[in-house]
Design a protein around this motif. Structure first.
Motif, PDB file in Angstrom:
ATOM      1  N   THR A  65       1.331 -11.364  -8.435  1.00  0.00           N
ATOM      2  CA  THR A  65       0.967 -10.122  -7.760  1.00  0.00           C
ATOM      3  C   THR A  65      -0.512 -10.129  -7.415  1.00  0.00           C
ATOM      4  O   THR A  65      -0.969  -9.314  -6.630  1.00  0.00           O
ATOM      5  CB  THR A  65       1.289  -8.898  -8.641  1.00  0.00           C
ATOM      6  N   LYS A  66      -1.267 -11.067  -7.992  1.00  0.00           N
ATOM      7  CA  LYS A  66      -2.692 -11.160  -7.676  1.00  0.00           C
ATOM      8  C   LYS A  66      -2.937 -11.711  -6.288  1.00  0.00           C
ATOM      9  O   LYS A  66      -4.029 -11.610  -5.768  1.00  0.00           O
ATOM     10  CB  LYS A  66      -3.404 -12.033  -8.713  1.00  0.00           C
ATOM     11  N   GLU A  67      -1.903 -12.299  -5.661  1.00  0.00           N
ATOM     12  CA  GLU A  67      -2.107 -12.828  -4.333  1.00  0.00           C
ATOM     13  C   GLU A  67      -2.315 -11.722  -3.300  1.00  0.00           C
ATOM     14  O   GLU A  67      -2.726 -11.979  -2.189  1.00  0.00           O
ATOM     15  CB  GLU A  67      -0.963 -13.752  -3.920  1.00  0.00           C
ATOM     16  N   TYR A  87      -0.448   7.493   0.059  1.00  0.00           N
ATOM     17  CA  TYR A  87       0.490   6.443  -0.329  1.00  0.00           C
ATOM     18  C   TYR A  87       0.878   6.639  -1.785  1.00  0.00           C
ATOM     19  O   TYR A  87       0.160   7.272  -2.558  1.00  0.00           O
ATOM     20  CB  TYR A  87      -0.141   5.052  -0.139  1.00  0.00           C
ATOM     21  N   ASP A  88       2.018   6.097  -2.151  1.00  0.00           N
ATOM     22  CA  ASP A  88       2.457   6.120  -3.540  1.00  0.00           C
ATOM     23  C   ASP A  88       3.633   5.168  -3.667  1.00  0.00           C
ATOM     24  O   ASP A  88       4.151   4.671  -2.664  1.00  0.00           O
ATOM     25  CB  ASP A  88       2.866   7.531  -3.961  1.00  0.00           C
ATOM     26  N   TYR A  89       4.040   4.924  -4.901  1.00  0.00           N
ATOM     27  CA  TYR A  89       5.201   4.056  -5.106  1.00  0.00           C
ATOM     28  C   TYR A  89       6.105   4.645  -6.177  1.00  0.00           C
ATOM     29  O   TYR A  89       5.683   5.412  -7.027  1.00  0.00           O
ATOM     30  CB  TYR A  89       4.779   2.630  -5.483  1.00  0.00           C
ATOM     31  N   PHE A 141       0.066  -3.463  -5.093  1.00  0.00           N
ATOM     32  CA  PHE A 141      -0.120  -3.179  -3.670  1.00  0.00           C
ATOM     33  C   PHE A 141      -0.824  -1.831  -3.485  1.00  0.00           C
ATOM     34  O   PHE A 141      -1.777  -1.721  -2.715  1.00  0.00           O
ATOM     35  CB  PHE A 141       1.241  -3.194  -2.967  1.00  0.00           C
ATOM     36  N   CYS A 142      -0.376  -0.812  -4.203  1.00  0.00           N
ATOM     37  CA  CYS A 142      -1.019   0.507  -4.124  1.00  0.00           C
ATOM     38  C   CYS A 142      -2.457   0.455  -4.626  1.00  0.00           C
ATOM     39  O   CYS A 142      -3.344   1.106  -4.072  1.00  0.00           O
ATOM     40  CB  CYS A 142      -0.214   1.552  -4.894  1.00  0.00           C
ATOM     41  N   SER A 143      -2.692  -0.321  -5.649  1.00  0.00           N
ATOM     42  CA  SER A 143      -4.055  -0.493  -6.164  1.00  0.00           C
ATOM     43  C   SER A 143      -4.952  -1.127  -5.102  1.00  0.00           C
ATOM     44  O   SER A 143      -6.105  -0.734  -4.931  1.00  0.00           O
ATOM     45  CB  SER A 143      -4.022  -1.346  -7.426  1.00  0.00           C
ATOM     46  N   GLU A 144      -4.413  -2.094  -4.385  1.00  0.00           N
ATOM     47  CA  GLU A 144      -5.190  -2.743  -3.324  1.00  0.00           C
ATOM     48  C   GLU A 144      -5.477  -1.763  -2.186  1.00  0.00           C
ATOM     49  O   GLU A 144      -6.578  -1.750  -1.637  1.00  0.00           O
ATOM     50  CB  GLU A 144      -4.453  -3.979  -2.796  1.00  0.00           C
ATOM     51  N   LYS A 146      -5.836   1.423  -2.518  1.00  0.00           N
ATOM     52  CA  LYS A 146      -6.885   2.291  -3.053  1.00  0.00           C
ATOM     53  C   LYS A 146      -8.250   1.637  -2.891  1.00  0.00           C
ATOM     54  O   LYS A 146      -9.226   2.260  -2.473  1.00  0.00           O
ATOM     55  CB  LYS A 146      -6.615   2.607  -4.516  1.00  0.00           C
ATOM     56  N   ASN A 147      -8.345   0.334  -3.221  1.00  0.00           N
ATOM     57  CA  ASN A 147      -9.605  -0.387  -3.072  1.00  0.00           C
ATOM     58  C   ASN A 147     -10.055  -0.450  -1.616  1.00  0.00           C
ATOM     59  O   ASN A 147     -11.251  -0.356  -1.324  1.00  0.00           O
ATOM     60  CB  ASN A 147      -9.489  -1.802  -3.638  1.00  0.00           C
ATOM     61  N   LEU A 148      -9.105  -0.618  -0.707  1.00  0.00           N
ATOM     62  CA  LEU A 148      -9.442  -0.693   0.704  1.00  0.00           C
ATOM     63  C   LEU A 148      -9.986   0.621   1.247  1.00  0.00           C
ATOM     64  O   LEU A 148     -10.845   0.645   2.119  1.00  0.00           O
ATOM     65  CB  LEU A 148      -8.207  -1.080   1.534  1.00  0.00           C
ATOM     66  N   LEU A 149      -9.452   1.724   0.713  1.00  0.00           N
ATOM     67  CA  LEU A 149      -9.832   3.027   1.239  1.00  0.00           C
ATOM     68  C   LEU A 149     -11.061   3.605   0.574  1.00  0.00           C
ATOM     69  O   LEU A 149     -11.602   4.605   1.039  1.00  0.00           O
ATOM     70  CB  LEU A 149      -8.658   4.010   1.091  1.00  0.00           C
ATOM     71  N   SER A 150     -11.529   2.994  -0.518  1.00  0.00           N
ATOM     72  CA  SER A 150     -12.703   3.559  -1.194  1.00  0.00           C
ATOM     73  C   SER A 150     -13.980   2.943  -0.725  1.00  0.00           C
ATOM     74  O   SER A 150     -14.096   2.076   0.018  1.00  0.00           O
ATOM     75  CB  SER A 150     -12.615   3.423  -2.705  1.00  0.00           C
TER      76      SER A 150
END
Length: 150
Positions: A65-67, A87-89, A141-144, A146-150
């Motif tokens: 999942t790190k990819e 977004y959410d999961y 994926f959701c964590s990524e 979040k990182n993109l939007l911050s």
């Protein structure tokens, strides 16, 4: 042929504990694929398959999942930054809400990344459903995002 073989590899490692390339080769042969160990080794590298420690103290092949971090391209980053509203999961499904009319572009960008942990996407006008391989991939994926939007 390569795409079919690689899809079968992903299916095999997601449904069985495969410890060695030889075991993977045997399972591929049972499924009708004849290939060399060198081919399997290249497939493992291309698919970014890695080994993880099981609860039994053995190792098995799995996808990482790190990819997610390394496979997000500039195009996907830009689309997400510009159009994501929220977004959410839940379990292995990610729901992404976009600005009106942009869900299809976001889904297309995700599909274009050919991420092994994404089973598929479905887009409406302002909502994208993303079916992930498992819950861990959905959370990462959701964590990524979040990182993109911050």
């Amino acid at each position: 042929m390569k795409e079919n073989r690689q899809a079968k590899i992903m299916e095999i490692i997601s449904s069985q504990d495969i410890e060695t390339q030889e075991q993977l080769q045997e399972q591929l042969q049972l499924a009708g694929f004849t290939c060399t160990q060198a081919t399997i080794s290249r497939d493992i590298k291309e698919l970014r398959i890695m080994k993880e420690l099981t609860s039994f103290g053995t190792y098995r092949y799995t996808t990482s999942t790190k990819e997610i971090t390394s496979t997000f391209s500039t195009r996907l980053n830009n689309i997400f930054r510009e159009c994501i509203v929220r977004y959410d999961y839940a379990m292995n499904i990610v729901v992404v809400h976009t600005m009106p009319g942009l869900a299809s572009a976001a889904a297309s960008a995700i599909d274009g990344m050919k991420m092994s942990f994404v089973i598929g996407t479905l887009a409406g006008d302002d909502t994208v459903f993303i079916v992930m391989r498992d819950q861990n991939a959905a959370a990462a994926f959701c964590s990524e995002i979040k990182n993109l939007l911050s």
